[in-house]
Every structure is written in C-alpha cells, then in structure tokens.
Design an enzyme around this catalytic site. Structure first.
Site, PDB file in Angstrom:
ATOM      1  N   GLU A 264       0.874  -1.172   0.000  1.00  0.00           N
ATOM      2  CA  GLU A 264       0.000   0.000   0.000  1.00  0.00           C
ATOM      3  C   GLU A 264       0.909   1.219   0.000  1.00  0.00           C
ATOM      4  O   GLU A 264       1.765   1.348   0.879  1.00  0.00           O
ATOM      5  CB  GLU A 264      -0.902   0.010   1.229  1.00  0.00           C
ATOM      6  CG  GLU A 264      -1.856   1.183   1.234  1.00  0.00           C
ATOM      7  CD  GLU A 264      -2.326   1.529   2.633  1.00  0.00           C
ATOM      8  OE1 GLU A 264      -2.339   2.739   2.958  1.00  0.00           O
ATOM      9  OE2 GLU A 264      -2.655   0.611   3.396  1.00  0.00           O
ATOM     10  N   CYS A 301      -3.489   7.280   5.372  1.00  0.00           N
ATOM     11  CA  CYS A 301      -3.387   6.974   3.944  1.00  0.00           C
ATOM     12  C   CYS A 301      -4.663   7.314   3.197  1.00  0.00           C
ATOM     13  O   CYS A 301      -4.663   7.368   1.971  1.00  0.00           O
ATOM     14  CB  CYS A 301      -3.025   5.510   3.750  1.00  0.00           C
ATOM     15  SG  CYS A 301      -3.930   4.382   4.814  1.00  0.00           S
TER      16      CYS A 301
END
Length: 526
Positions: A264, A301
C-alpha cells in the site's frame, strides 16, 4: 542475543548502553531513553528467515482452531498491556493517548476477526467435484481443491500506525491466520513500541504451543533488501511510500523465484462535491471536510488530498468557507522529524508551481505542521501533472474547479489509482451524475457516499486497496478479513485417498465448514 531459532526476534536485543531518541508529544525534539537497537547483520536476517521457514510446515498443518487460539491469545496480551505501554507509544510517536488506546483496540480486534475467519472456514475455499465414472465420452476423476498458506511472509511496519499497521498489525494477523510464519521488519519511528508488542506475540505463541520461529523481528536500515531477496520468504506485506514500495516490488520481481509484494503506497483520495449538496449544505461540508483533512495531522493513507467541484457561485462560496475553516485549524506535531521534513517539502513544491494558488494556511515553519489549502487548474489534473498525483502526507488538500461535466470526466480519467473516492451529493445529484460511479469504480478500491474517507472499518466487507499506485496489486486488501487471501494459494488433489486429504476436503467434513460440492454449497458429510 536472543535465541535465533526460537520465537524471539533477531537483532532486537535491548541494551542499557546507548540510546534511541524518542519523540515527545509536546515537541518534535526527542527524549533520550535507555534503549539501543542494533543493526541486524546479514547472518541475523538469514537466521530469522530460516527460523520462519522451519516453522512453516508445523504452522500450516495446525487445525484452524489452534491458529485461532493463537490470534486470540495475541489479542489478550495486547489488551493487557498497561498504561506504561500507552505512554511509551505516545512519547515515541507524538500521537495522543486516545488515539493509541483506539488503535490498540483495533489491533486486537483484527486478531479476533481473523480468529473468527479461521473458525468459519470459508477462507479455505473448499471445492469438491466428485468422480463421474460413467461420464461420456470420458470419465471424470475425483477433484478437490482448497487453499493453504504460501510460506514465510516478510512484513514491513508502517510509520503512521505504530500498532494497527505494525508489529501485530493487519498484515501480520492475516499472514499468521493463513498459516504463514512472519518475519517482521520494525519501523525506525517506533522501535521501542515494536519490541513490547513483539514480546506480547511471543508470550502468546508460547502460551498456545505454536512452533518455534512462528514470529521473528529484525531492526535496522538496509535490512529490507536482504529480507525480500531471501529464498525462504514467499510474500511481502508493506505499507509506506511509493518509492519504498516500488523498490520492494522490483527486488521481489528480480529474484530467481519472483514473489508477490502487497504494497500500500500512495493515494490522494479525491472528494467530489456535487452542486445540489453545495447549495443545501455547503458550509457544513466545508466544516466536515476540514476536520477530515486535519484529523491525525493528515497522517492517514485515506486523507482527502484532492477536492473537485463544478464551477459555480456555490463552489466559489464553498472554497472560501473551506479556506476559512482550515485557516483556523491549529498546527500539530507530526510522527517524527522525517515526516515533518517530507510534508514541508511537499508544501513547498505546491507553493512553487505557477498554476497552483495558495488559498489558506500559515507559512510552514517550526516543529509542527500547519494545515494548507491550495487551488489548481483543472488542466493540471487532466494532463497528468505529477504534482497533483503525488500524496502530500500531512494536513493539506488541493481544490480543483472544473468547467462542466465533460471536463469533470476528463479530470477523473486523468487520475491514477486511489484507495478511496468520495461523492458528496443529494439524491438528485447522484441521479443526474450516475455515470460518475462507473468511472470511479475503475480508479479506486472504496467509493464513499456522503462521508469522509479518514476511517477504515475492520470487517468482512472492507476493501483497503486500489489500482496502482495506491497498491501494487488491486486484487487484494490490507484491511478486513479478505486480507487473508493475499497469503493463500490453491492446491488441487486428484483421486487422493480420503485419509491423506486435508480435513477441509475429507468426506466426513470434520471441520463442519461450508463447501462447494458438485456446484452446490453444502456442510453435509459425503
């Protein structure tokens, strides 16, 4: 040194000699504590990987219920950590107590979720097609399929979640649930916290009789390459920067035996604000969006880094309201000096761009991050300007005003892959602009309606992933029970004697799980 063949972590011995600097909650200068974590040597990295390799056959052969007991024991150990642990994490990361308490609950909750997954058994993907001896023109063999863990997994701790995406975080939980021993690379931003959590995992492993080497931890800069390239490692979990994730992907692909990297990496999480919503509740949206931008100092994020709207007086008024809201937000302490330096660099790049206007925010100076708002020309997004595609990790966002629906479609087509996209709209908006959803489905892993992306529920339905560069593989997720799929592979057994089959595929169905038998879901014995 700890026993390198046992549960204990490698290269993580604590010594009274020397110090590691921990960041205090009040300022970005550190507080010297009597800890030292030495750089893991190549031999120690090798020992950690081989310990995991030796543990794999025993771990994967354990009944799912036994692994579930292990995960639940980890959760109990984490929950039992005292106030001194919470204080340690806050000093090391500058995150407040309430955040750490909540994150610990999420971390132990992830372990318990995967324990439920193991007991439920659907992750095994058991499929049985029984023999058809009389089929013409050719008979069919007995075919049975299920999924097992790929082998030892290397997990890299994230900087922004010292618990939930770190030592006992989602990647570790998913890998252990899949029957994969873990070699964990501690993040330099919270090594003392990682050590305490590693101790908790080891206590849980011993308590539940897990094979030695089921969990290993290494410290140090530069050890990641040796870990990813080690032949014992069969998959990698990573949360961090695009640069770091891409480097790991390239290393893994260049191995004699390439392995998957589930990374990620980077996302700007666009928020689309539609006309009727602005007309009805523009001020409220500005207030809520500002709160989302600065939540956790923007160090999520899923932080909304891009806000897109159609040109109108209402969008102009909304822009002014959002600027006013962000201008009133206080500066916050970031995770560490490196994160602050990166944020400052990102803000400076936006300020220097000739076609990006600064709308709100104090000059970035001192030891804290100041919230910032910018406005960029739509052409920059349409033409793929790299600056608008890159995540500025911190409390900053960029407004883009498009002239009409056609330009909106062009802007969305110019976007790279994202973790999330958000549609803020009334029912009429969503009907008039129904074509936006198929566009966004191609770009993101999660589409939100009338909410804000800074918050990821740990559950069965969650997807925390998306097309590159949000992640390296859009077919998976790093949050939610589906995360286990990343560390499993299918195996098929043809005409295998029942006694040799894994329990998931035996005729008696001793696990009592749902299986696809001749195309029909069934829990019955055969």
């Amino acid at each position: 040194m700890p026993d390198i063949i046992g549960h204990n972590y490698i290269g993580g011995a604590r010594s009274a000699a020397g110090t590691v600097t921990l960041q205090s909650h009040e300022a970005s200068c550190g507080e010297a504590l009597p800890y030292r974590f030495h750089q893991a040597t190549p031999e120690e990295v090798d020992a950690a990987a081989r310990a995991a390799q030796q543990a794999y056959p025993a771990l994967r052969s354990l009944a799912p219920a036994r692994r579930a007991e292990f995960l639940e024991a980890i959760a109990a150990q984490l929950d039992a950590l005292g106030d001194d642990f919470i204080q340690l994490v806050t000093r090391e990361t500058a995150l407040p107590n309430a955040r750490i308490l909540g994150e610990r609950g999420r971390t132990s909750g992830q372990m318990r979720l995967f324990a439920q997954v193991l007991r439920r058994g659907d992750y095994l993907g058991a499929r049985i097609d029984r023999a058809q001896a009389d089929r013409q023109p050719l008979p069919r063999a007995d075919l049975r399929q299920y999924r097992l863990g790929v082998g030892p997994v290397a997990v890299f701790g994230a900087s922004n979640f010292p618990l939930a995406f770190s030592t006992a975080g989602g990647d570790t939980a998913a890998a252990l649930a899949a029957g994969c021993p873990v070699v964990f690379k501690a993040h330099s931003g919270h090594m003392a916290s990682a050590e305490v959590v590693a101790d908790a995992i080891i206590r849980a492993a011993e308590q539940t009789g897990m094979p030695k080497g089921v969990f290993n931890m290494i410290y140090g800069a530069g050890v990641g390459e040796a870990l990813v390239k080690h032949p014992a490692i069969q998959a990698v979990g990573f949360t961090g920067s695009l640069k770091g994730g891409r480097a790991l992907c390239d290393m893994a692909a260049a191995r004699p035996q390439p392995i998957p990297v589930f990374a990620e990496m980077s996302s700007i999480n666009p928020v689309l604000v539609l006309p009727q919503a602005l007309a009805k509740r523009g001020e409220q949206i500005a207030r809520e969006l500002a709160t989302s931008v600065v939540l956790g100092c923007g160090q999520f994020c899923t932080n909304p880094g891009l806000v897109i709207g159609l040109r109108s007086p209402a969008f102009s008024a909304f822009s002014e309201q959002l600027a006013g809201q962000l201008a009133e937000q206080a500066a916050q302490t970031m995770l560490n000096a490196g994160t602050l330096a990166s944020y400052t660099k990102g803000v400076q790049a936006l300020l220097a761009h000739p076609r990006i206007i600064h709308l709100a925010g104090r000059a970035q100076q001192g030891n804290q991050a100041h919230p910032q708002l910018f406005k960029a020309h739509a052409d920059l997004l349409i033409d793929g300007d790299p600056l608008l595609q890159e995540e500025v990790f911190g409390p900053a966002t960029v407004l883009v005003e498009v002239a009409d629906v056609g330009e909106l479609h062009q802007a969305l087509n110019g976007l790279h892959g994202q973790l999330t996209a958000t549609l803020i709209g009334e029912a009429t908006d969503l009907q008039v602009h129904a074509e936006l959803l198929p566009l966004l489905e191609q770009k993101v892993g999660r589409v939100l309606f009338n909410g804000y992306p800074t918050g990821v529920e740990v559950c069965d339905a969650m997807v925390h992933g998306g097309p590159y560069p949000a992640t390296s593989d859009a077919r998976g997720t790093s949050v939610g029970s589906l995360a286990i799929d990343r560390f499993l592979r299918p195996v098929c057994y043809q005409n295998c004697p029942d006694a040799l089959l894994p329990e998931a595929l035996q005729n008696a169905n001793p696990l009592g799980i749902a299986r696809l038998v001749d195309g029909q879901s069934s829990r019955a014995a055969l």
